[in-house]
Design an enzyme around this catalytic site. Structure first.
Site, PDB file in Angstrom:
ATOM      1  N   GLY A 159       8.654  54.662  21.287  1.00 44.24           N
ATOM      2  CA  GLY A 159       7.633  54.616  21.008  1.00 44.24           C
ATOM      3  C   GLY A 159       6.682  56.266  20.490  1.00 44.24           C
ATOM      4  O   GLY A 159       6.471  56.097  19.183  1.00 44.24           O
ATOM      5  N   GLY A 160       8.285  56.884  20.532  1.00 45.34           N
ATOM      6  CA  GLY A 160       8.035  58.009  19.820  1.00 45.34           C
ATOM      7  C   GLY A 160       9.553  58.386  18.897  1.00 45.34           C
ATOM      8  O   GLY A 160       9.244  59.298  18.456  1.00 45.34           O
ATOM      9  N   ASP A 209      15.231  60.860  30.280  1.00 49.24           N
ATOM     10  CA  ASP A 209      14.284  60.697  29.217  1.00 49.24           C
ATOM     11  C   ASP A 209      13.608  60.039  29.476  1.00 49.24           C
ATOM     12  O   ASP A 209      13.118  59.328  30.745  1.00 49.24           O
ATOM     13  CB  ASP A 209      15.427  59.538  28.082  1.00 49.24           C
ATOM     14  CG  ASP A 209      14.734  59.506  26.498  1.00 49.24           C
ATOM     15  OD1 ASP A 209      13.888  60.323  26.467  1.00 49.24           O
ATOM     16  OD2 ASP A 209      15.669  59.102  25.693  1.00 49.24           O
ATOM     17  N   LYS A 244       4.211  52.757  33.490  1.00 48.37           N
ATOM     18  CA  LYS A 244       5.400  52.539  32.470  1.00 48.37           C
ATOM     19  C   LYS A 244       6.316  50.830  33.252  1.00 48.37           C
ATOM     20  O   LYS A 244       6.718  50.339  32.839  1.00 48.37           O
ATOM     21  CB  LYS A 244       6.611  53.321  31.684  1.00 48.37           C
ATOM     22  CG  LYS A 244       5.800  54.371  31.657  1.00 48.37           C
ATOM     23  CD  LYS A 244       5.428  54.401  29.975  1.00 48.37           C
ATOM     24  CE  LYS A 244       4.587  55.483  29.615  1.00 48.37           C
ATOM     25  NZ  LYS A 244       5.355  56.217  29.527  1.00 48.37           N
ATOM     26  N   ASP A 270       9.222  54.012  27.688  1.00 42.72           N
ATOM     27  CA  ASP A 270       7.672  53.108  27.002  1.00 42.72           C
ATOM     28  C   ASP A 270       7.336  51.725  27.994  1.00 42.72           C
ATOM     29  O   ASP A 270       6.292  51.222  28.863  1.00 42.72           O
ATOM     30  CB  ASP A 270       7.575  52.449  25.685  1.00 42.72           C
ATOM     31  CG  ASP A 270       8.006  53.953  25.093  1.00 42.72           C
ATOM     32  OD1 ASP A 270       7.624  54.263  24.294  1.00 42.72           O
ATOM     33  OD2 ASP A 270       9.154  53.151  24.393  1.00 42.72           O
ATOM     34  N   SER A 292       6.378  63.085  25.853  1.00 38.49           N
ATOM     35  CA  SER A 292       5.925  64.181  26.429  1.00 38.49           C
ATOM     36  C   SER A 292       6.470  64.062  28.482  1.00 38.49           C
ATOM     37  O   SER A 292       6.749  65.018  29.168  1.00 38.49           O
ATOM     38  CB  SER A 292       4.133  63.338  26.949  1.00 38.49           C
ATOM     39  OG  SER A 292       3.960  62.131  27.438  1.00 38.49           O
ATOM     40  N   GLU A 305      18.122  58.467  20.812  1.00 39.90           N
ATOM     41  CA  GLU A 305      18.286  58.619  22.583  1.00 39.90           C
ATOM     42  C   GLU A 305      19.337  57.615  23.024  1.00 39.90           C
ATOM     43  O   GLU A 305      20.010  57.944  24.353  1.00 39.90           O
ATOM     44  CB  GLU A 305      16.626  58.146  22.253  1.00 39.90           C
ATOM     45  CG  GLU A 305      15.882  59.379  22.602  1.00 39.90           C
ATOM     46  CD  GLU A 305      14.253  58.197  22.551  1.00 39.90           C
ATOM     47  OE1 GLU A 305      13.252  59.197  23.904  1.00 39.90           O
ATOM     48  OE2 GLU A 305      14.245  57.124  22.408  1.00 39.90           O
TER      49      GLU A 305
HETATM   50  C1  5RP Z   1      10.875  58.634  21.852  1.00 44.56           C
HETATM   51  C2  5RP Z   1      10.812  57.596  24.061  1.00 44.56           C
HETATM   52  C3  5RP Z   1       9.931  58.275  24.748  1.00 44.56           C
HETATM   53  O1  5RP Z   1      11.042  58.289  25.898  1.00 44.56           O
HETATM   54  C4  5RP Z   1       9.261  57.539  25.395  1.00 44.56           C
HETATM   55  O2  5RP Z   1       8.067  56.297  23.997  1.00 44.56           O
HETATM   56  C5  5RP Z   1       8.251  57.763  26.261  1.00 44.56           C
HETATM   57  O3  5RP Z   1       7.169  58.299  26.115  1.00 44.56           O
HETATM   58  P1  5RP Z   1       6.441  59.165  26.665  1.00 44.56           P
HETATM   59  O4  5RP Z   1       7.070  59.934  27.978  1.00 44.56           O
HETATM   60  O5  5RP Z   1       5.678  60.273  25.774  1.00 44.56           O
HETATM   61  O6  5RP Z   1       5.587  58.360  27.555  1.00 44.56           O
HETATM   62  O7  5RP Z   1      11.309  56.280  23.988  1.00 44.56           O
HETATM   63  O8  5RP Z   1      10.991  57.557  21.309  1.00 44.56           O
END
Ligand code: 5RP
Length: 237
Positions: free
Chosen positions: A104-105, A89, A129, A92, A35, A111
């Site tokens: 997390g995604g 990027d 974070k 988490d 996000s 990545e």
């Molecule tokens: C996806 C990731 C995201 O960058 C991480 O999960 C952070 O997500 P968000 O900005 O929605 O909190 O590593 O694999």
């Protein structure tokens, strides 16, 4: 970028707007997932329209790919552009040393490939974070695994002190499947004292494709606050 009244979204937006200032006309840009990274992709699309700059994006996930198309950012590949100028990027969890947990995604493998191909890596995040050590607040470490190897990898992760949990899909029965056709184990280690050492041990388990440890990859982190942006730069060891 839509105005938001949510203070966390506002923090993410401030961080994203700061990060996209690093992007110049003609740059190849690694597009992160999640996000927060999505806000940077939107802001880049906006800069292209307003300032008439031309960039090419390399998405780190199907989510990033779709969003880039929606925002009018032309896509390229690592085959055509193996060196990326800057990647933006999310994360988490991140520490003052810029040790990160990502995934997390479930986009961790791409990545990391994109980050490792970049001259400059920028992480953007909200205050939630930040942590003094990785594994704080019960944060798990995502591990992408070839499905055939799920059981042995779970066993080895337990031997390394983790509680391994196979991530379930949402809207589909059974395990989540990544953009690469793999599964994800979320490994709960508790406090991680030496992320660099543990990252290597986990990566060495046969069947592990990638780990969510990002150590030594990040150059700058922009953390949105309620009134501005905090900047953390990579420490010189
Ligand atoms: C996806 C990731 C995201 O960058 C991480 O999960 C952070 O997500 P968000 O900005 O929605 O909190 O590593 O694999």
């Amino acid at each position: 970028m839509k105005a938001s009244t949510d203070p966390i979204v506002q923090q993410k937006q401030r961080a994203a707007l700061e990060a996209v200032k690093h992007v110049q006309d003609g740059f190849i840009v690694g597009l992160g997932s999640g996000s927060t990274a999505a806000l940077a992709v939107e802001a880049l699309g906006q800069r292209m329209k307003n300032e008439k700059i031309k960039i090419l994006g390399i998405p780190s996930s199907y989510q990033a790919f779709q969003l880039a198309v929606d925002c009018g950012i032309p896509i390229t590949t690592l085959e055509e552009h193996p060196v990326i100028d800057v990647t933006i990027d999310g994360a988490d969890q991140l520490t003052p040393e810029l040790y990160l947990i990502k995934g997390g995604g479930a986009a961790l493998a791409r990545e990391k490939i994109v980050a490792a191909s970049s001259k400059l890596n920028i992480i953007i995040a909200d205050q939630n974070k930040k942590a003094t050590y990785l594994g704080a607040s019960n944060q798990f470490v995502p591990v992408e695994v070839i499905p055939f190897a799920l059981a042995p990898v779970k066993r080895k992760l337990s031997e390394l002190g983790a509680k391994p949990v196979v991530r379930e899909a949402k809207g589909k029965l059974g395990p989540l499947i990544t953009d690469n056709g793999n599964a994800v184990i979320d490994a709960y280690f508790g406090e991680i004292k030496n992320p660099a050492e543990l990252a290597v041990k986990v990566k060495m388990i046969p069947g592990v494709v990638e780990t969510g440890f990002f150590v030594g990859l990040t150059d700058i982190a922009y953390i949105g606050t309620d009134s501005g942006v905090e900047k953390i730069t990579k420490p010189k060891f």
